[in-house]
Design a protein around this motif. Sequence first.
Motif, PDB file in Angstrom:
ATOM      1  N   HIS A  68       0.803  -1.232   0.000  1.00 46.93           N
ATOM      2  CA  HIS A  68       0.000   0.000   0.000  1.00 46.93           C
ATOM      3  C   HIS A  68       0.837   1.285   0.000  1.00 46.93           C
ATOM      4  O   HIS A  68       0.373   2.344   0.404  1.00 46.93           O
ATOM      5  CB  HIS A  68      -0.968   0.038   1.194  1.00 46.93           C
ATOM      6  N   ARG A 105     -10.768   1.944  -7.510  1.00 49.68           N
ATOM      7  CA  ARG A 105     -12.058   2.529  -7.870  1.00 49.68           C
ATOM      8  C   ARG A 105     -12.784   3.046  -6.622  1.00 49.68           C
ATOM      9  O   ARG A 105     -12.320   2.863  -5.513  1.00 49.68           O
ATOM     10  CB  ARG A 105     -12.923   1.496  -8.597  1.00 49.68           C
ATOM     11  N   ASP A 106     -13.912   3.660  -6.848  1.00 47.43           N
ATOM     12  CA  ASP A 106     -14.754   4.177  -5.753  1.00 47.43           C
ATOM     13  C   ASP A 106     -14.008   5.217  -4.936  1.00 47.43           C
ATOM     14  O   ASP A 106     -14.003   5.194  -3.727  1.00 47.43           O
ATOM     15  CB  ASP A 106     -15.240   3.062  -4.836  1.00 47.43           C
ATOM     16  N   PRO A 146      -3.205   3.983  -1.955  1.00 51.47           N
ATOM     17  CA  PRO A 146      -4.586   4.260  -2.374  1.00 51.47           C
ATOM     18  C   PRO A 146      -4.675   5.155  -3.615  1.00 51.47           C
ATOM     19  O   PRO A 146      -5.639   5.064  -4.375  1.00 51.47           O
ATOM     20  CB  PRO A 146      -5.185   4.940  -1.144  1.00 51.47           C
ATOM     21  N   ARG A 204     -10.979  -5.955 -10.930  1.00 52.78           N
ATOM     22  CA  ARG A 204     -12.264  -5.433 -10.456  1.00 52.78           C
ATOM     23  C   ARG A 204     -12.650  -6.060  -9.127  1.00 52.78           C
ATOM     24  O   ARG A 204     -13.140  -5.379  -8.218  1.00 52.78           O
ATOM     25  CB  ARG A 204     -13.317  -5.748 -11.511  1.00 52.78           C
ATOM     26  N   ARG A 205     -12.427  -7.352  -9.025  1.00 51.13           N
ATOM     27  CA  ARG A 205     -12.760  -8.025  -7.776  1.00 51.13           C
ATOM     28  C   ARG A 205     -11.857  -7.576  -6.627  1.00 51.13           C
ATOM     29  O   ARG A 205     -12.143  -7.849  -5.475  1.00 51.13           O
ATOM     30  CB  ARG A 205     -12.668  -9.552  -7.950  1.00 51.13           C
ATOM     31  N   SER A 206     -10.743  -6.950  -6.965  1.00 54.27           N
ATOM     32  CA  SER A 206      -9.861  -6.424  -5.932  1.00 54.27           C
ATOM     33  C   SER A 206     -10.086  -4.931  -5.711  1.00 54.27           C
ATOM     34  O   SER A 206      -9.334  -4.288  -4.972  1.00 54.27           O
ATOM     35  CB  SER A 206      -8.396  -6.659  -6.322  1.00 54.27           C
ATOM     36  N   GLY A 207     -11.076  -4.360  -6.405  1.00 49.47           N
ATOM     37  CA  GLY A 207     -11.394  -2.958  -6.193  1.00 49.47           C
ATOM     38  C   GLY A 207     -10.682  -2.011  -7.127  1.00 49.47           C
ATOM     39  O   GLY A 207     -10.518  -0.835  -6.801  1.00 49.47           O
ATOM     40  N   ASP A 254     -20.707  -3.528  -6.868  1.00 53.06           N
ATOM     41  CA  ASP A 254     -20.520  -2.167  -7.395  1.00 53.06           C
ATOM     42  C   ASP A 254     -21.466  -1.210  -6.673  1.00 53.06           C
ATOM     43  O   ASP A 254     -22.560  -1.593  -6.249  1.00 53.06           O
ATOM     44  CB  ASP A 254     -20.850  -2.115  -8.890  1.00 53.06           C
ATOM     45  N   TYR A 255     -21.055   0.023  -6.617  1.00 53.00           N
ATOM     46  CA  TYR A 255     -21.946   1.053  -6.100  1.00 53.00           C
ATOM     47  C   TYR A 255     -22.889   1.529  -7.204  1.00 53.00           C
ATOM     48  O   TYR A 255     -22.488   1.670  -8.355  1.00 53.00           O
ATOM     49  CB  TYR A 255     -21.155   2.272  -5.620  1.00 53.00           C
ATOM     50  N   ARG A 287      -9.108  -3.324   1.242  1.00 53.91           N
ATOM     51  CA  ARG A 287      -8.006  -2.367   1.119  1.00 53.91           C
ATOM     52  C   ARG A 287      -8.321  -1.124   1.947  1.00 53.91           C
ATOM     53  O   ARG A 287      -9.474  -0.712   2.009  1.00 53.91           O
ATOM     54  CB  ARG A 287      -7.849  -1.921  -0.337  1.00 53.91           C
ATOM     55  N   PRO A 288      -7.314  -0.529   2.556  1.00 50.70           N
ATOM     56  CA  PRO A 288      -7.570   0.768   3.182  1.00 50.70           C
ATOM     57  C   PRO A 288      -7.786   1.812   2.090  1.00 50.70           C
ATOM     58  O   PRO A 288      -7.103   1.785   1.067  1.00 50.70           O
ATOM     59  CB  PRO A 288      -6.280   1.043   3.955  1.00 50.70           C
ATOM     60  N   SER A 289      -8.741   2.676   2.295  1.00 51.25           N
ATOM     61  CA  SER A 289      -8.973   3.738   1.324  1.00 51.25           C
ATOM     62  C   SER A 289      -8.189   4.993   1.679  1.00 51.25           C
ATOM     63  O   SER A 289      -7.918   5.826   0.818  1.00 51.25           O
ATOM     64  CB  SER A 289     -10.461   4.085   1.272  1.00 51.25           C
ATOM     65  N   TRP A 290      -7.859   5.117   2.945  1.00 54.48           N
ATOM     66  CA  TRP A 290      -7.133   6.297   3.405  1.00 54.48           C
ATOM     67  C   TRP A 290      -6.161   5.867   4.490  1.00 54.48           C
ATOM     68  O   TRP A 290      -6.248   4.759   5.014  1.00 54.48           O
ATOM     69  CB  TRP A 290      -8.105   7.341   3.981  1.00 54.48           C
ATOM     70  N   GLU A 316     -22.387 -14.479  -3.943  1.00 57.41           N
ATOM     71  CA  GLU A 316     -22.054 -13.331  -4.800  1.00 57.41           C
ATOM     72  C   GLU A 316     -22.620 -13.534  -6.206  1.00 57.41           C
ATOM     73  O   GLU A 316     -23.142 -12.599  -6.818  1.00 57.41           O
ATOM     74  CB  GLU A 316     -20.534 -13.173  -4.895  1.00 57.41           C
ATOM     75  N   LYS A 324      -8.206  -7.179   7.080  1.00 58.16           N
ATOM     76  CA  LYS A 324      -7.625  -7.047   5.741  1.00 58.16           C
ATOM     77  C   LYS A 324      -6.533  -8.078   5.502  1.00 58.16           C
ATOM     78  O   LYS A 324      -5.921  -8.096   4.436  1.00 58.16           O
ATOM     79  CB  LYS A 324      -7.063  -5.637   5.555  1.00 58.16           C
ATOM     80  N   ARG A 359     -13.170  -1.477   1.767  1.00 58.16           N
ATOM     81  CA  ARG A 359     -13.743  -1.944   0.511  1.00 58.16           C
ATOM     82  C   ARG A 359     -12.692  -2.772  -0.213  1.00 58.16           C
ATOM     83  O   ARG A 359     -11.565  -2.347  -0.397  1.00 58.16           O
ATOM     84  CB  ARG A 359     -14.193  -0.749  -0.338  1.00 58.16           C
ATOM     85  N   TYR A 360     -13.065  -3.939  -0.632  1.00 58.96           N
ATOM     86  CA  TYR A 360     -12.146  -4.880  -1.277  1.00 58.96           C
ATOM     87  C   TYR A 360     -10.935  -5.189  -0.382  1.00 58.96           C
ATOM     88  O   TYR A 360      -9.843  -5.456  -0.870  1.00 58.96           O
ATOM     89  CB  TYR A 360     -11.646  -4.331  -2.619  1.00 58.96           C
ATOM     90  N   TYR A 384     -22.042  -6.133 -11.426  1.00 58.71           N
ATOM     91  CA  TYR A 384     -21.536  -6.927 -10.326  1.00 58.71           C
ATOM     92  C   TYR A 384     -22.155  -6.371  -9.058  1.00 58.71           C
ATOM     93  O   TYR A 384     -22.129  -5.168  -8.830  1.00 58.71           O
ATOM     94  CB  TYR A 384     -20.002  -6.844 -10.297  1.00 58.71           C
ATOM     95  N   ARG A 393     -21.977   9.135  -1.630  1.00 58.84           N
ATOM     96  CA  ARG A 393     -22.192   8.382  -2.867  1.00 58.84           C
ATOM     97  C   ARG A 393     -23.327   8.975  -3.698  1.00 58.84           C
ATOM     98  O   ARG A 393     -23.772   8.348  -4.667  1.00 58.84           O
ATOM     99  CB  ARG A 393     -22.492   6.910  -2.560  1.00 58.84           C
TER     100      ARG A 393
END
Lengths: 481, 352
Positions: free
Chosen positions: A257, A480-481, A408, A453-456, B100-101, B226-229, B28, B280, B223-224, B97, B147
Amino acid sequence: MLIDFRPHARLRADQPVDLMASVAPVVAALADSAWDLSRVRVVCDWVQYRENFRDVVDARPIMSAPGCRPDLEVAVDVRRGGEAALGSLAAACLSGGSGRVYLEDWALGSAGCVWSFNALYWSALELWEKASGRGYEQALPGGESDGRNRDAARELIHELFEVWDSLARSAAIPAELVVVELGVGNGHQAKVFLDEFRRADQARGSDYYRRLHYLMCDYSQHVLDLAGETVAAHAGRVSSVTLDATRPLTSLAFLKHKVFLVYVSNMYDNLPTDEVAQLNGRTYAVETRAYLPSPAAAELADSISGTPGQLPGLVHKLLRLGPRLLTDAAPAHFPDVDSAVEFWRRAWSMLRLEERYVPLAGLDQYAVTAQCDGEALRPLLESGADVRMHVSNGAVASFADSLLLLHPYGRLICHDLFVTGVEGYRSQFRGPGKYDGSVVNWVNGPLIAHVGRRSGFDVHYEPFRHQSAGHIVTMTAQARD
Amino acid sequence: MTRGKVRARVPALPTTVVGSYPVPAWMERLKTDHSRGRMSYSQLQDVHDMAIKAALLDQDLAGIDIVSDGELRRDNDIDYTLARMPGIEIPEPVKDYYFDYHEARVAALPAVPAPPLGLAADYAFTSAQTSAPIKFSFTGPFSLSCRVRERGQVSRRDLVMAMAGVLNAEARALAELGAELLQIDEPFLAGHTDQTALAVDAINVVTAGVDVTWALHVCYGNRYARPSWEGHYDFLFPEVLRADLDQLVLEFARKGDDDLAIIEKFGWPGELGLGVVDVKSPDVESPELVATRIRRALRHLPADRLMINPDCGLRNLTGATARAKLAAMVRGTRIVRAELATPTETTQGATP
């Protein structure tokens, strides 16, 4: 009988392929054979690689339940078929053909010895280049690795600067800005990047070059040493790491990361792969076994004072030890390194792959990688239409592992030969082909995109914009997102 | 003093979850089939019902004191609630999928009275399946607003506060059905650290007049897996001190426990849901490691202000890994409980 003529675009080319001449002699040979024609498929490809692993006509059993007679696929290379006596080649193939010296037993493609040849090429590159008289980049179709394109490097660097500027504004920029290159070749692509980076950083008066940490990663220390010489002017910013490209995280876990750019150029197409096929509603793995055609094998054996029967053992010694040590292990056959290299090059040149289709009991019974089972293939196969595709196992493993390295706001950029849609497998031959001592297979883009995609990650493909011709595609993966 | 009756029903250092539970690959596929219109809603609901029962059983077998429904009806942390929010439009409801959002936009400002969001009905189903105390979580108004891509003339603040009003009505319905512990999840807050005041204002609207134990979960994204921040929890303070909350549920296992000092430094008066399991990582923590993490927390907070939970939801783990992590968490907690019962040097000074 099903006839699948994949290079159909060539029927409308300026010099169109003669469909009847490409297919009719094969069908006639089949009609003269004992095969149940209702259980036969004829598949025509245009094998664009001058050096490849196929004969003009190949027979591929389609296995079913034990004890049952297999179905048959007859594969025709239309490009070479026009120059050959196709009917007699097909007849010979259907009757068992001429003898073969097998180098291994049946196995999934990624486990075949061609990948040991491939690994040997990169680990003993200097010997091959000395014998061939040309560097590996000259053996590539464009004559130059795409990573050396300065415009592409400038664009990439500009985008990185924008990300870092944005992070700096919110006091979120780390002290060290890490870039990882997987598969460094001779270091020229790293040099282009670093030269351009330093120049751009100085021009805008930022301080990113000082904070840059560029990691050159390759499985060969020898390659890293050579690449290190190429980027000597940036020595303070560059480190080298020896690693297995299919498992970068194993060596780079400390960077999880934290990496802003994972850069990969023309490496995925050179990593081990299996092939799977969907035929008549059933999913198969393609198994292969490498062989040397008997007449050529006899000549090769004679050239080293051996017999054809000794060839498999000597080839495997070569692959295990390399040409230098082979002279110690088998001095009676290889009095010096040059003779061992010549044996290596000739064996590689004549190497062929026999193929068969083996049914898969279930997608989950097949491993794409150690972490990803065959269910990942389901979206690509679920239409039920016939298709044969590479699984790009090595590329998927490398890609999935590399994603875990990304910050990120990081991204992975790859220049390579990608098939960007499943339909792309139905109209063009995608490998394997031979580049000098290495293997090339187009990379399964839809599978990589699905795994990403499955990993984001959003995975995006576009033609390489800095090269007017060629098939190189730029793949970008970004959170993504 | 913490509101509600949950504490009275559980042992010291109660173990719980944050909310989500692993979604098996087969489910899923079914969820995706439903979002593409290839499976009917009633069939999918049957699947959800059975999956929730199984998740509850898993938690029971692991020894979790306060269980959840695993949020298994929800596609992700946003869509389930946002798509039901009055005034919010989803222009393209079909997803490739399920995870997804949706893209969402404001057609009108959400207002009460409004049709129920369905959360209370979900709670009713879960409470009928177990006698264990239940934690029921839902995504908070601030993150829901993140969102919504098109707000038109509506300001972010107005949208957040309006959605908070709708969620308050739902919370009242949940309390009427017997909900004891409600958790507001704000998964996007760590990415908008300058918006804590707005998030807290909205939280106070959500919790107003609802007499249950209220928790707030804030992490750095899952999400997934993973840390987003990245960052530290100091951005929550001092604003969160004026939030009408009983408990903060935070991640510490992945990030380390440096931020425990922040909780102490700013004088957080409530409970802490202590993340002791990294969601995670597929590596299963040992009970000893869990115990060590709890002991470290006890240097900052007394046992009666701690609940023990994973860092975040378990959605991205395999079922086997999640079960193993929960079991390790329970065993590690029991080690410390035993030490508290017969104080040793490691825990003696920290007990109240």
